[in-house]
Enzyme design. Structure first.
Site, PDB file in Angstrom:
ATOM      1  N   GLU A 232       0.822  -1.209   0.000  1.00 14.37           N
ATOM      2  CA  GLU A 232       0.000   0.000   0.000  1.00 14.37           C
ATOM      3  C   GLU A 232       0.860   1.265   0.000  1.00 14.37           C
ATOM      4  O   GLU A 232       0.534   2.246  -0.667  1.00 14.37           O
ATOM      5  CB  GLU A 232      -0.944   0.019   1.200  1.00 14.37           C
ATOM      6  CG  GLU A 232      -2.062  -1.022   1.129  1.00 14.37           C
ATOM      7  CD  GLU A 232      -2.932  -0.873  -0.104  1.00 14.37           C
ATOM      8  OE1 GLU A 232      -2.948   0.217  -0.719  1.00 14.37           O
ATOM      9  OE2 GLU A 232      -3.614  -1.856  -0.473  1.00 14.37           O
TER      10      GLU A 232
ATOM     11  N   TYR B 127      -6.687   6.567   3.737  1.00 10.27           N
ATOM     12  CA  TYR B 127      -6.766   5.517   2.722  1.00 10.27           C
ATOM     13  C   TYR B 127      -6.006   4.260   3.144  1.00 10.27           C
ATOM     14  O   TYR B 127      -6.554   3.148   3.164  1.00 10.27           O
ATOM     15  CB  TYR B 127      -6.233   5.990   1.355  1.00 10.27           C
ATOM     16  CG  TYR B 127      -5.908   4.795   0.506  1.00 10.27           C
ATOM     17  CD1 TYR B 127      -6.932   4.076  -0.105  1.00 10.27           C
ATOM     18  CD2 TYR B 127      -4.605   4.286   0.418  1.00 10.27           C
ATOM     19  CE1 TYR B 127      -6.674   2.906  -0.806  1.00 10.27           C
ATOM     20  CE2 TYR B 127      -4.341   3.126  -0.276  1.00 10.27           C
ATOM     21  CZ  TYR B 127      -5.371   2.442  -0.878  1.00 10.27           C
ATOM     22  OH  TYR B 127      -5.124   1.281  -1.531  1.00 10.27           O
TER      23      TYR B 127
ATOM     24  N   ASP C  49      -9.464   5.540  -2.520  1.00 13.95           N
ATOM     25  CA  ASP C  49      -8.331   6.057  -3.299  1.00 13.95           C
ATOM     26  C   ASP C  49      -8.891   6.672  -4.578  1.00 13.95           C
ATOM     27  O   ASP C  49     -10.097   6.866  -4.716  1.00 13.95           O
ATOM     28  CB  ASP C  49      -7.364   4.913  -3.617  1.00 13.95           C
ATOM     29  CG  ASP C  49      -7.961   3.951  -4.622  1.00 13.95           C
ATOM     30  OD1 ASP C  49      -9.207   3.881  -4.714  1.00 13.95           O
ATOM     31  OD2 ASP C  49      -7.200   3.278  -5.342  1.00 13.95           O
TER      32      ASP C  49
END
Length: 354
Positions: A36, A119, A137
DNA sequence: AATACGGGGTT
DNA sequence: AACCCAGTATT
């Protein structure tokens, strides 16, 4: 849960069409976290190789927390946004010291760690820990904007909040991580940002306001971008037959702490370049102008003039702390030199380094 | 709310 | 050359 049927259609689509990605093989908290962070503003294809190499060197939180800055920066070389890995390292140290090496499991705790925003906290919490929090996102935002035909500025924080609230009411309670990833895949492969979205293959085409109105391309509403400033610089490839001089940038701002070829603001002619070098205690025996180079960042553009400077006995010179004489091996294995200098790294002077 | 922060692929 | 990308931190 609202619109359960739509959620099921999305998950069915995901089961059939999902992308096969390395970080989906064994989604441990560390694997998900690393992927991520790497994927922030970065394309999947750019991440693949970096992800594998990073994991080989630093396979778990403990290894990352114990690693030197040189090591993790080198592993990040070419990905950009280097504060991402500095923050991730900081967070790893915190997790080691304050959480017994165990990753926090809720989005509320995760978001307090450096480098983890709304996020990423939601992505880790949902994918690694099965918590029903939407990870909004660019993909989820664009899908939401079209599905609801939202005229709101897609970049505005208030808009992100609306999208988050919308998905929070609809996210699968049984497969939250897959729900989020399904929307990411949908945005990346079907509900494309530019060109014609492939609505024929979209599981949500019959509940998408933009599509039903034939207005897919009217959404999302994107604000105009700020213009980029131009900076002119002069760069010196100061070397002898075996070493080249590097300068470590300051620890704040653009490319903080990374190694660059020494230089100065503005454009120097060859004679003023020689004078400049002499004022800094160097006695160039040969100097040759290099082809101009340009590098474009998000918010600034560098136009660089380069000089190939031969300086005998460079490796024997006493150097200030923020300078180093690097061999070819050093360049490849130790010093992190950002892509902005790729044109000079490819110059004959560097290629001929022993 | 705006801006800083990288790099590279696509259009 | 503009746009965009599995965004976050700072101002």
């Amino acid at each position: 849960m609202k619109d359960q049927k739509e959620t099921e259609q999305l998950l069915s689509w995901y089961d059939a069409r999902r992308r096969i990605l390395p970080w989906r093989e064994e989604p441990t908290p560390y694997h998900v976290w690393l992927s991520e962070i790497m994927l922030q503003q970065t394309r999947v294809e750019a991440v693949r190789e970096h992800y594998a190499r990073f994991l080989r060197e630093l396979p778990d939180i403990h290894a990352l927390a114990s690693a030197d800055e040189d090591c993790y920066l080198k592993l990040w070389e070419g990905l950009g946004y280097y504060s991402r890995i500095r923050n991730m390292h900081k967070a790893a140290v915190e997790i080691e010291e304050r959480c017994g090496g165990e990753m926090p499991k809720t989005a509320e705790e995760l978001v307090r760690l450096p480098g983890i925003g709304e996020y990423t906290a939601a992505a880790i919490a949902s994918i690694a820990f099965g918590q029903p929090v939407p990870s909004v996102d660019g993909n989820l935002l664009r899908v939401w904007a079209r599905k609801t035909a939202s005229a709101d500025n897609i970049k505005a924080p208030a808009t992100v909040k609306s999208a988050r609230a919308y998905y929070a009411e609809r996210i699968s309670r049984t497969r939250p991580g897959d729900y989020n990833q399904a929307l990411m895949d949908l945005g990346a492969t079907v509900c494309l940002p530019k060109g014609q979205p492939d609505c024929d293959r979209c599981p949500w085409s019959r509940c998408c306001s933009a599509h039903l109105d034939g207005r897919e391309l009217d959404f999302p509403v994107v604000p105009a971008k700020a213009s980029r400033r131009v900076e002119k610089r002069t760069v010196f490839i100061i070397h002898d037959s075996s070493h080249v001089l590097l300068h470590r940038r300051g620890d704040k701002g653009l490319l903080a702490g990374l190694w660059e070829f020494p230089g100065t603001e503005g454009v120097l002619t060859k004679s003023s370049a020689v004078q400049f070098l002499q004022e800094h205690g160097l006695k160039p025996t040969e100097i040759r102008k290099l082809p101009p180079a340009k590098h474009v960042f998000s918010h600034v553009e560098w136009r660089m003039t380069g000089y190939d400077v031969f300086a005998d006995g460079l490796s024997a010179l006493p150097l200030p702390e923020d300078y180093a004489a690097a061999s070819r091996t050093d360049l490849e294995e130790i010093y992190t030199v950002p892509s902005a200098f790729a044109a000079f790294l490819n110059s004959e002077a560097i290629r001929s380094l022993l």
